[in-house]
Design an enzyme around this catalytic site. Structure first.
Site, mmCIF file in Angstrom:
data_model
loop_
_atom_site.group_PDB
_atom_site.id
_atom_site.type_symbol
_atom_site.label_atom_id
_atom_site.label_comp_id
_atom_site.label_asym_id
_atom_site.label_seq_id
_atom_site.Cartn_x
_atom_site.Cartn_y
_atom_site.Cartn_z
ATOM 1 N NE ARG A 25 -2.921 0.414 3.307
ATOM 2 C CZ ARG A 25 -2.239 0.636 4.436
ATOM 3 N NH1 ARG A 25 -1.523 1.726 4.600
ATOM 4 N NH2 ARG A 25 -2.276 -0.250 5.408
ATOM 5 C CE1 TYR A 77 -17.190 10.963 -15.734
ATOM 6 C CE2 TYR A 77 -15.863 11.010 -13.748
ATOM 7 C CZ TYR A 77 -16.718 10.343 -14.603
ATOM 8 O OH TYR A 77 -17.097 9.061 -14.314
ATOM 9 C CG ASP A 149 -9.146 15.792 -15.085
ATOM 10 O OD1 ASP A 149 -8.479 15.183 -15.944
ATOM 11 O OD2 ASP A 149 -10.100 15.274 -14.468
ATOM 12 C CE LYS A 174 -11.877 8.048 -18.390
ATOM 13 N NZ LYS A 174 -12.745 6.974 -17.985
HETATM 14 O O1 P1T Z 1 -13.122 6.801 -14.217
HETATM 15 P P1 P1T Z 1 -11.927 7.250 -13.444
HETATM 16 O O2 P1T Z 1 -10.654 6.555 -13.828
HETATM 17 O O3 P1T Z 1 -12.147 7.238 -11.965
HETATM 18 O O4 P1T Z 1 -11.660 8.794 -13.858
HETATM 19 C C1 P1T Z 1 -12.545 9.813 -13.558
HETATM 20 C C2 P1T Z 1 -12.388 10.940 -14.541
HETATM 21 C C3 P1T Z 1 -11.660 12.065 -14.189
HETATM 22 N N1 P1T Z 1 -11.473 13.099 -15.028
HETATM 23 C C4 P1T Z 1 -12.010 13.088 -16.258
HETATM 24 C C5 P1T Z 1 -11.802 14.269 -17.153
HETATM 25 C C6 P1T Z 1 -12.750 11.991 -16.693
HETATM 26 O O5 P1T Z 1 -13.259 12.020 -17.925
HETATM 27 C C7 P1T Z 1 -12.953 10.891 -15.817
HETATM 28 C C8 P1T Z 1 -13.769 9.717 -16.193
HETATM 29 N N2 P1T Z 1 -14.590 9.942 -17.291
HETATM 30 C C9 P1T Z 1 -15.418 9.016 -17.860
HETATM 31 C C10 P1T Z 1 -15.584 7.767 -17.403
HETATM 32 C C11 P1T Z 1 -16.162 9.507 -19.025
HETATM 33 O O6 P1T Z 1 -16.703 8.699 -19.803
HETATM 34 O O7 P1T Z 1 -16.194 10.730 -19.215
#
Ligand code: P1T
Length: 357
Positions: A25, A77, A149, A174
């Site tokens: 961790r 988001y 972000d 992503k």
């Molecule tokens: O899904 P996760 O890995 O927890 O990430 C969250 C997140 C944070 N910032 C942005 C700009 C994002 O687009 C996302 C997650 N977005 C999607 C799942 C989506 O389809 O837009």
């Protein structure tokens, strides 16, 4: 190749002598390799990896105290909005959202002295371009921390720390992962103080990624450059096709010269990315029918994988915004343009829009 250190714990030479790795961790060598890589991609001194993008954003929120204000863009988001409004607010943190394309509004919002300004650019899902340097100047003049972000652009197209941000956050799910096979998050900073606080909270709260997930993200990053080039060139052609289509009211892609953020994006980014949004003339019903009629574009949340995805933000990724002042148009479709042959993508959209007529 970086080995997958599939271990939770490490043999110690004797009690109470903490040298190197002791418990996964706290640290794991595969994760260390990813953290070093994330830092290097963002031209940062320090990187940290998390179990998801939201875990990374939540850990950044541990920099705040009850009573602190946090300022975000009005287009963000849905999960980030939900975290700010439905979770952080319960702990006494006060969120506010403004249209950050309008710097006078950002300046006015600074009067409330937010402790942290969170920028998302290009925004999700309207692909607005926000001026990182100018917003960072305004925020720093009021002693606020600036978090960007950088998920949509990826570090290949945009490096926010060089533009004045204090911290960069990613959903590595992503473009960095790139193959829709892993959920992860990451952040990067060059501030030792911020890093140490976040490292403490990463271990204390524990939302860390497993070694195999770190390895998948590392493997994805190897092809980031070639994927991003192809995503961007396909996205531009898809955007141009949609703009010429009679069923489409508006195309939002920063690479189109008439996009309101085009000039800023040309300065701030090295490419315009692989995301394209479009508002259909027929509204929600037509958008939903078209979304169900594609054969190459897969109807699914998320983005940034090699395969093209299609999202209806109002009912999917941004459904958590329902009832909020942040309105998502029912006729909006968001495309994550993949790396397939571009003609297959255009033909697919053509037949889906025909069916939705
Ligand atoms: O899904 P996760 O890995 O927890 O990430 C969250 C997140 C944070 N910032 C942005 C700009 C994002 O687009 C996302 C997650 N977005 C999607 C799942 C989506 O389809 O837009």
């Amino acid at each position: 190749m970086t080995p997958i250190y599939q271990t939770s714990t490490y043999a110690q030479p004797e009690p109470a002598v903490h040298k190197g790795y002791d418990y996964s961790r706290t640290a794991n060598p595969t994760r260390t390799a990813l953290e070093t890589c994330l830092a290097s991609l963002e031209d940062a001194t320090y990187g940290l990896a998390f179990a998801s993008g939201m875990a990374a954003i939540t850990t950044i929120a541990y920099l705040l105290n009850p009573g602190d204000r946090i300022l975000g863009p009005d287009d963000v988001y849905g999960g980030t909005y939900r975290l700010f409004v439905r979770v952080l607010q319960r702990y006494g943190i006060q969120p506010a959202f403004v249209d950050m394309t309008d710097l006078t509004r950002v300046e006015a919002a600074m009067a409330a002295r937010p402790r942290m300004v969170v920028i998302e650019t290009p925004t999700n899902p309207f692909l607005k371009i926000l001026d990182i340097s100018r917003i960072a100047e305004l925020a720093h003049a009021h002693d606020a921390l600036v978090v960007v972000d950088n998920t949509f652009a990826s570090p290949y197209f945009q490096q926010p720390l060089g533009l004045g941000a204090d911290l960069v956050v990613h959903s590595t799910t992503k473009y960095l992962g790139g193959h829709s096979d892993v959920v992860g998050g990451g952040l990067a900073t060059s501030s030792k103080e911020i890093y140490e606080t976040l490292k403490f909270h990463q271990n204390a709260a524990g939302a860390v990624p497993g070694p195999f997930d770190c390895w998948l993200v590392l493997r994805g990053i190897k092809t980031l450059a070639v994927r991003m080039e192809r995503h961007a060139s396909n996205a531009l052609q898809v955007a141009q096709f949609l703009r010429g289509h009679p069923a489409v009211a508006r195309v939002l892609y920063p690479g189109l010269p008439d996009h309101p953020g085009h000039h800023l994006a040309s300065r701030q980014m090295k490419g315009f990315g692989g995301m394209v949004s479009a508002v259909l003339k027929g509204g929600g019903q037509v958008a939903r029918t078209a979304a169900s009629a594609t054969r190459v574009f897969i109807l699914a949340e998320s983005l940034g994988g090699v395969e093209s995805l299609l999202d209806h933000p109002a009912s999917m990724t941004h459904a958590s915004l329902a009832g909020s002042p942040l309105q998502i148009d029912e006729g909006l479709l968001r495309l994550s343009v993949g790396i397939e042959h571009v003609q297959d993508l255009i033909d697919d959209l053509k037949q889906a829009l025909e069916k939705a007529k």
